[in-house]
Design an enzyme around this catalytic site. Structure first.
Site, mmCIF file in Angstrom:
data_model
loop_
_atom_site.group_PDB
_atom_site.id
_atom_site.type_symbol
_atom_site.label_atom_id
_atom_site.label_comp_id
_atom_site.label_asym_id
_atom_site.label_seq_id
_atom_site.Cartn_x
_atom_site.Cartn_y
_atom_site.Cartn_z
ATOM 1 N N LYS A 158 0.891 -1.276 0.084
ATOM 2 C CA LYS A 158 0.131 0.176 -0.130
ATOM 3 C C LYS A 158 0.949 1.360 0.198
ATOM 4 C CE LYS A 158 -4.316 1.762 2.514
ATOM 5 N NZ LYS A 158 -4.831 2.064 1.015
HETATM 6 N N1 PMP Z 1 -7.673 -1.947 -2.812
HETATM 7 C C1 PMP Z 1 -7.253 -0.855 -2.746
HETATM 8 C C2 PMP Z 1 -6.314 -0.465 -3.816
HETATM 9 C C3 PMP Z 1 -7.143 0.059 -1.718
HETATM 10 O O1 PMP Z 1 -6.810 1.364 -1.566
HETATM 11 C C4 PMP Z 1 -8.085 -0.500 -0.561
HETATM 12 C C5 PMP Z 1 -8.139 0.168 0.534
HETATM 13 N N2 PMP Z 1 -6.878 0.332 1.422
HETATM 14 C C6 PMP Z 1 -8.569 -1.772 -0.404
HETATM 15 C C7 PMP Z 1 -8.271 -2.604 -1.860
HETATM 16 C C8 PMP Z 1 -9.299 -2.321 0.539
HETATM 17 O O2 PMP Z 1 -8.196 -2.464 1.451
HETATM 18 P P1 PMP Z 1 -8.538 -2.487 3.005
HETATM 19 O O3 PMP Z 1 -9.893 -3.613 3.158
HETATM 20 O O4 PMP Z 1 -7.600 -3.295 3.667
HETATM 21 O O5 PMP Z 1 -8.997 -1.287 3.569
#
Ligand code: PMP
Length: 307
Positions: A158
């Site tokens: 991320k």
């Molecule tokens: N995909 C992307 C590209 C994201 O930015 C996010 C948000 N963090 C998610 C999926 C969902 O991840 P999470 O459930 O860990 O927030």
């Protein structure tokens, strides 16, 4: 509407007034996208404020840093504490948290070992994709932009730079009048939303794209898979061609910001009946039930603000 900024932010080990949390314009991250971050929600539950999967999010923050050899000046436990401290400093109970680590000032070369600066911000945030979307659902489109190919930019991190892709997808969707964009992977198969993972429902079973399809391995995605399986709803991780978006009975996207957002149409074609369906409703009930004291937290996902 102009954003109302909170009073305090955590930066490099201490709580500061929001306006003082500045960085130098020659910070490496501003030029090269060299930052890693998380988005986390704190819910105001009957048992008091609880941060949802705080440790799992901050572990992922450190994993993202590992991919980029970014030295982390704090531990996961210290960033967990910083998250709690900044919510309390702002006297919030329901909040979104944004821990961020970035290469700061200390070298202009791409491989420079600059110091890592860290901040944790928090603010109040309602449903990410609009005020009523959790009930009504959104209209989505397939983006003309694909996600990064394997072994180019790692989708499993991320990292700030990844969100150039997210911005292209989300901005194109908004410009065309859609609530969110869905991207294909470089294979031409389904990947994920600009900032959300995808679930398609066929005959009562959830189908979601695998980590090899250029997705972020979402924590909400994992939570949904776990809650579904523990409550008798089948889950299949598989590659899915684009047209299955038009053929599924129900469709929803999940993420910390988007929570569980139903999708009622894709590219102008209604999904199922064109309204959020019963399986989506059941997943919402199980997920939001965690924060209403209705779904048992068998997993230790709720981490109290006052630990
Ligand atoms: N995909 C992307 C590209 C994201 O930015 C996010 C948000 N963090 C998610 C999926 C969902 O991840 P999470 O459930 O860990 O927030």
């Amino acid at each position: 509407m102009a954003m109302q900024y909170p009073e305090f932010i955590w930066q490099n080990g201490r709580i500061k007034p929001w306006a003082e949390a500045t960085t130098h314009v020659m910070s490496h991250a501003l030029h090269y996208g060299s930052s890693v971050f998380e988005g986390i929600r704190c819910y105001d539950t009957p048992a008091g404020p609880q941060i949802f999967r705080l440790t799992d999010h901050n572990k992922r923050l450190f994993q993202s840093a590992k991919i980029y050899d970014m030295a982390m000046p704090y531990t996961v436990a210290e960033i967990n504490s910083a998250c709690r401290e900044v919510i309390k400093a702002n006297t919030l109970r329901k909040a979104y948290l944004r821990p961020l680590a970035y290469r700061g000032l200390g070298g202009f070369g791409l491989s420079a070992d600059t110091p890592t600066d860290m901040t944790v911000a928090t603010w109040e945030m309602g449903p990410y994709l609009g005020p009523d979307v959790l009930e009504t659902g959104i209209d989505a489109c397939v983006s003309s932009w694909q996600r990064f190919a394997p072994n180019t930019i790692p989708a499993g991190a991320k990292a700030g730079g990844n969100y150039l892709s997210g911005q292209l997808i989300a901005r194109e969707a908004r410009r065309l009048g859609f609530g969110e964009g869905i991207a294909l992977a470089s294979t031409g198969l389904l990947s994920e939303g600009a900032g959300e993972n995808l679930f398609l429902v066929f005959d009562g079973v959830l189908h979601t794209t695998p980590v090899a399809s250029a997705i972020l391995n979402g924590i909400t995605r994992h939570s949904v898979i776990t809650l579904a399986q523990d409550n008798g709803i089948g889950v299949i991780e598989r590659d899915l061609p684009r047209e299955y978006l038009y053929l599924c009975d129900e469709l929803f996207m999940v993420g910390t910001a988007a929570e569980i957002t139903p999708i009622r149409s894709v590219d102008g074609k209604p999904v199922g009946s064109g309204k959020p369906g019963p399986v989506t409703g059941r997943i919402q009930e199980l997920f939001f039930g965690l924060f209403q004291g209705k779904t048992e937290d068998k997993y230790g996902w709720l981490e109290p603000l006052d630990a």
